[in-house]
Write a protein that holds these residues in place. Sequence first.
Motif, PDB file in Angstrom:
ATOM      1  N   VAL A 183      45.771  61.436  35.984  1.00  0.00           N
ATOM      2  CA  VAL A 183      46.349  59.911  36.144  1.00  0.00           C
ATOM      3  C   VAL A 183      46.461  59.417  37.308  1.00  0.00           C
ATOM      4  O   VAL A 183      46.313  58.312  37.509  1.00  0.00           O
ATOM      5  CB  VAL A 183      47.700  60.111  35.427  1.00  0.00           C
ATOM      6  N   LEU A 184      46.917  59.906  38.357  1.00  0.00           N
ATOM      7  CA  LEU A 184      47.327  59.533  39.591  1.00  0.00           C
ATOM      8  C   LEU A 184      45.803  59.235  40.278  1.00  0.00           C
ATOM      9  O   LEU A 184      45.724  58.360  40.931  1.00  0.00           O
ATOM     10  CB  LEU A 184      48.185  60.588  40.442  1.00  0.00           C
ATOM     11  N   GLN A 185      44.897  60.078  40.034  1.00  0.00           N
ATOM     12  CA  GLN A 185      43.677  60.008  40.681  1.00  0.00           C
ATOM     13  C   GLN A 185      43.032  58.666  40.349  1.00  0.00           C
ATOM     14  O   GLN A 185      42.485  57.875  41.027  1.00  0.00           O
ATOM     15  CB  GLN A 185      42.614  60.991  40.730  1.00  0.00           C
ATOM     16  N   GLU A 186      43.044  58.510  38.919  1.00  0.00           N
ATOM     17  CA  GLU A 186      42.435  57.401  38.271  1.00  0.00           C
ATOM     18  C   GLU A 186      43.160  56.357  38.649  1.00  0.00           C
ATOM     19  O   GLU A 186      42.585  54.907  38.835  1.00  0.00           O
ATOM     20  CB  GLU A 186      42.600  57.535  36.977  1.00  0.00           C
ATOM     21  N   GLY A 187      44.621  56.247  38.407  1.00  0.00           N
ATOM     22  CA  GLY A 187      45.301  54.937  38.897  1.00  0.00           C
ATOM     23  C   GLY A 187      45.036  54.715  40.358  1.00  0.00           C
ATOM     24  O   GLY A 187      45.067  53.342  40.623  1.00  0.00           O
ATOM     25  N   VAL A 188      45.070  55.652  41.300  1.00  0.00           N
ATOM     26  CA  VAL A 188      44.810  54.969  42.872  1.00  0.00           C
ATOM     27  C   VAL A 188      43.579  54.702  42.791  1.00  0.00           C
ATOM     28  O   VAL A 188      43.306  53.611  43.797  1.00  0.00           O
ATOM     29  CB  VAL A 188      44.934  56.409  43.610  1.00  0.00           C
ATOM     30  N   GLY A 189      42.408  55.046  42.240  1.00  0.00           N
ATOM     31  CA  GLY A 189      41.267  54.608  42.339  1.00  0.00           C
ATOM     32  C   GLY A 189      41.028  52.791  41.856  1.00  0.00           C
ATOM     33  O   GLY A 189      40.369  52.197  42.534  1.00  0.00           O
ATOM     34  N   ALA A 190      41.680  52.739  40.659  1.00  0.00           N
ATOM     35  CA  ALA A 190      41.650  51.313  40.222  1.00  0.00           C
ATOM     36  C   ALA A 190      42.277  50.346  40.958  1.00  0.00           C
ATOM     37  O   ALA A 190      42.010  49.384  41.036  1.00  0.00           O
ATOM     38  CB  ALA A 190      42.262  51.388  38.664  1.00  0.00           C
ATOM     39  N   TYR A 191      43.694  51.091  41.657  1.00  0.00           N
ATOM     40  CA  TYR A 191      44.450  50.058  42.485  1.00  0.00           C
ATOM     41  C   TYR A 191      43.744  49.693  43.818  1.00  0.00           C
ATOM     42  O   TYR A 191      43.690  48.347  43.996  1.00  0.00           O
ATOM     43  CB  TYR A 191      45.715  50.711  42.819  1.00  0.00           C
ATOM     44  N   ASP A 192      43.007  50.725  44.295  1.00  0.00           N
ATOM     45  CA  ASP A 192      42.367  50.459  45.504  1.00  0.00           C
ATOM     46  C   ASP A 192      41.320  49.320  45.311  1.00  0.00           C
ATOM     47  O   ASP A 192      40.847  48.410  46.113  1.00  0.00           O
ATOM     48  CB  ASP A 192      41.771  51.560  46.075  1.00  0.00           C
ATOM     49  N   ALA A 193      40.569  49.467  43.910  1.00  0.00           N
ATOM     50  CA  ALA A 193      39.497  48.643  43.497  1.00  0.00           C
ATOM     51  C   ALA A 193      39.844  47.147  43.249  1.00  0.00           C
ATOM     52  O   ALA A 193      39.255  46.407  43.761  1.00  0.00           O
ATOM     53  CB  ALA A 193      38.623  49.331  42.456  1.00  0.00           C
ATOM     54  N   LEU A 194      41.085  47.056  42.813  1.00  0.00           N
ATOM     55  CA  LEU A 194      41.609  45.649  42.351  1.00  0.00           C
ATOM     56  C   LEU A 194      42.111  45.075  43.741  1.00  0.00           C
ATOM     57  O   LEU A 194      41.943  44.005  43.806  1.00  0.00           O
ATOM     58  CB  LEU A 194      42.909  46.030  41.569  1.00  0.00           C
ATOM     59  N   THR A 195      42.467  45.920  44.595  1.00  0.00           N
ATOM     60  CA  THR A 195      43.041  45.421  46.032  1.00  0.00           C
ATOM     61  C   THR A 195      41.840  45.041  46.486  1.00  0.00           C
ATOM     62  O   THR A 195      41.866  43.691  47.316  1.00  0.00           O
ATOM     63  CB  THR A 195      43.751  46.544  46.744  1.00  0.00           C
ATOM     64  N   THR A 196      40.843  45.450  46.529  1.00  0.00           N
ATOM     65  CA  THR A 196      39.657  45.090  47.393  1.00  0.00           C
ATOM     66  C   THR A 196      39.173  43.752  46.899  1.00  0.00           C
ATOM     67  O   THR A 196      38.620  42.633  47.379  1.00  0.00           O
ATOM     68  CB  THR A 196      38.544  46.191  47.506  1.00  0.00           C
ATOM     69  N   ASP A 197      38.954  43.829  45.577  1.00  0.00           N
ATOM     70  CA  ASP A 197      38.659  42.558  44.639  1.00  0.00           C
ATOM     71  C   ASP A 197      39.257  41.494  44.871  1.00  0.00           C
ATOM     72  O   ASP A 197      39.037  40.374  45.123  1.00  0.00           O
ATOM     73  CB  ASP A 197      38.525  42.976  43.212  1.00  0.00           C
ATOM     74  N   LEU A 198      40.712  41.680  44.968  1.00  0.00           N
ATOM     75  CA  LEU A 198      41.813  40.641  45.244  1.00  0.00           C
ATOM     76  C   LEU A 198      41.579  40.013  46.899  1.00  0.00           C
ATOM     77  O   LEU A 198      41.615  38.814  46.995  1.00  0.00           O
ATOM     78  CB  LEU A 198      43.103  41.034  45.218  1.00  0.00           C
ATOM     79  N   VAL A 199      41.257  40.906  47.726  1.00  0.00           N
ATOM     80  CA  VAL A 199      40.946  40.663  48.920  1.00  0.00           C
ATOM     81  C   VAL A 199      39.698  39.761  49.116  1.00  0.00           C
ATOM     82  O   VAL A 199      39.823  38.587  49.803  1.00  0.00           O
ATOM     83  CB  VAL A 199      40.857  41.465  49.994  1.00  0.00           C
ATOM     84  N   ASP A 200      38.726  39.944  48.380  1.00  0.00           N
ATOM     85  CA  ASP A 200      37.564  39.452  48.565  1.00  0.00           C
ATOM     86  C   ASP A 200      37.526  37.968  47.687  1.00  0.00           C
ATOM     87  O   ASP A 200      37.004  37.049  47.980  1.00  0.00           O
ATOM     88  CB  ASP A 200      36.263  40.176  47.747  1.00  0.00           C
ATOM     89  N   ALA A 201      38.449  37.921  46.570  1.00  0.00           N
ATOM     90  CA  ALA A 201      38.470  36.906  45.870  1.00  0.00           C
ATOM     91  C   ALA A 201      39.257  35.822  46.721  1.00  0.00           C
ATOM     92  O   ALA A 201      39.067  34.463  46.586  1.00  0.00           O
ATOM     93  CB  ALA A 201      39.303  37.159  44.487  1.00  0.00           C
ATOM     94  N   LYS A 202      40.354  36.111  47.498  1.00  0.00           N
ATOM     95  CA  LYS A 202      40.962  35.264  48.317  1.00  0.00           C
ATOM     96  C   LYS A 202      40.181  34.812  49.375  1.00  0.00           C
ATOM     97  O   LYS A 202      40.401  33.686  49.589  1.00  0.00           O
ATOM     98  CB  LYS A 202      42.015  35.900  49.028  1.00  0.00           C
ATOM     99  N   GLU A 203      39.314  35.525  49.875  1.00  0.00           N
ATOM    100  CA  GLU A 203      38.333  34.849  50.805  1.00  0.00           C
ATOM    101  C   GLU A 203      37.395  33.849  50.204  1.00  0.00           C
ATOM    102  O   GLU A 203      36.957  32.857  50.692  1.00  0.00           O
ATOM    103  CB  GLU A 203      37.575  35.874  51.527  1.00  0.00           C
ATOM    104  N   ARG A 204      36.979  33.975  49.051  1.00  0.00           N
ATOM    105  CA  ARG A 204      36.078  33.273  48.208  1.00  0.00           C
ATOM    106  C   ARG A 204      36.747  32.001  47.842  1.00  0.00           C
ATOM    107  O   ARG A 204      36.131  30.986  47.943  1.00  0.00           O
ATOM    108  CB  ARG A 204      35.423  33.889  46.964  1.00  0.00           C
ATOM    109  N   LEU A 205      38.129  32.258  47.541  1.00  0.00           N
ATOM    110  CA  LEU A 205      38.844  31.008  46.925  1.00  0.00           C
ATOM    111  C   LEU A 205      39.012  30.010  48.289  1.00  0.00           C
ATOM    112  O   LEU A 205      38.807  29.074  48.257  1.00  0.00           O
ATOM    113  CB  LEU A 205      39.994  31.400  46.507  1.00  0.00           C
ATOM    114  N   GLN A 206      39.215  30.729  49.351  1.00  0.00           N
ATOM    115  CA  GLN A 206      39.550  29.860  50.634  1.00  0.00           C
ATOM    116  C   GLN A 206      38.231  29.229  50.958  1.00  0.00           C
ATOM    117  O   GLN A 206      38.239  27.760  51.209  1.00  0.00           O
ATOM    118  CB  GLN A 206      39.929  30.666  51.808  1.00  0.00           C
ATOM    119  N   ARG A 207      37.288  29.873  50.833  1.00  0.00           N
ATOM    120  CA  ARG A 207      36.015  29.075  50.784  1.00  0.00           C
ATOM    121  C   ARG A 207      35.698  27.880  50.155  1.00  0.00           C
ATOM    122  O   ARG A 207      35.111  26.692  50.544  1.00  0.00           O
ATOM    123  CB  ARG A 207      34.649  29.831  50.774  1.00  0.00           C
TER     124      ARG A 207
END
Length: 267
Positions: A183-207
């Motif tokens: 559960v922790l391994q899957e949760g960490v993977g999903a959290y990291d992917a979501l964090t990366t997506d949010l960072v990219d989404a913030k950059e695209r929204l700023q654009r």
Amino acid sequence: MIAAMEVASTCCSMSRTCAVAPSSSFTQQLAAPAFRTNLRLKQVGAWQAPQRGLIQITNIGWDPEGILPAPVPHHITRRSYEKKISEDAEYKEKVERQLQADKEARRQAREARVVPDSHKDLLEFLLSTEGSEMEFEVARCRPRLTEDFFSFVKAEIGSLRFAVNQTVEVQDRIGELEVLQKVLQEGVGAYDALTTDLVDAKERLQRILVAKDKKAILLEMAGENQLDRPLLALLDENIVSATQANEEQAALFMSKIRGAVVKYITL
């Protein structure tokens, strides 16, 4: 013989005379108004007042002068429907209050829990966490969920698996640790992917926000497949935050951008 017939004839004539010519006193009684009234009551029947509970109203719309308004059909059905709507609204409000109370109770329970420092205590902390709270705890404890921590969990499972006394409690402990590890391994993977997506989404929204021609930049980003769900989720989050802060102009602006993004988004 002839004498007997004469006597009989005389009696019959006397009888007819008595029946046709009544006495003067009897004639006066017939002519009296009271007698005629009593006779009529006996023929028609005496009037009786209606008994309680037997009165029936056959025409509820009787209004010869036109004073009352026209009757409204289905009045009982409409009132029943309005009552049901009122009861449903009260029930919905009650459910909303209960949900808010449960949410506040969970928030207070989360704040009351303190994340321990050592790997061993952190492991016990996560084992005692309910399944519904695991996603929150993974996000909060993400800096502590390192390779060293997972190595510690793996070593704990190995030590129990090769223990001399393989009791039921030991087997249950191994099962719990293996499930938690997954559960922790899957949760960490999903959290990291979501964090990366949010960072990219913030950059695209700023654009999008700094572009002068919003339509042109959206067409360009759509061609580059940069309009996706994380960007849409970020816009929704900004709209909710602006609405809660009573920033109507910002919320309206973000809503317009969201509507434009939805037209070109690649789902």
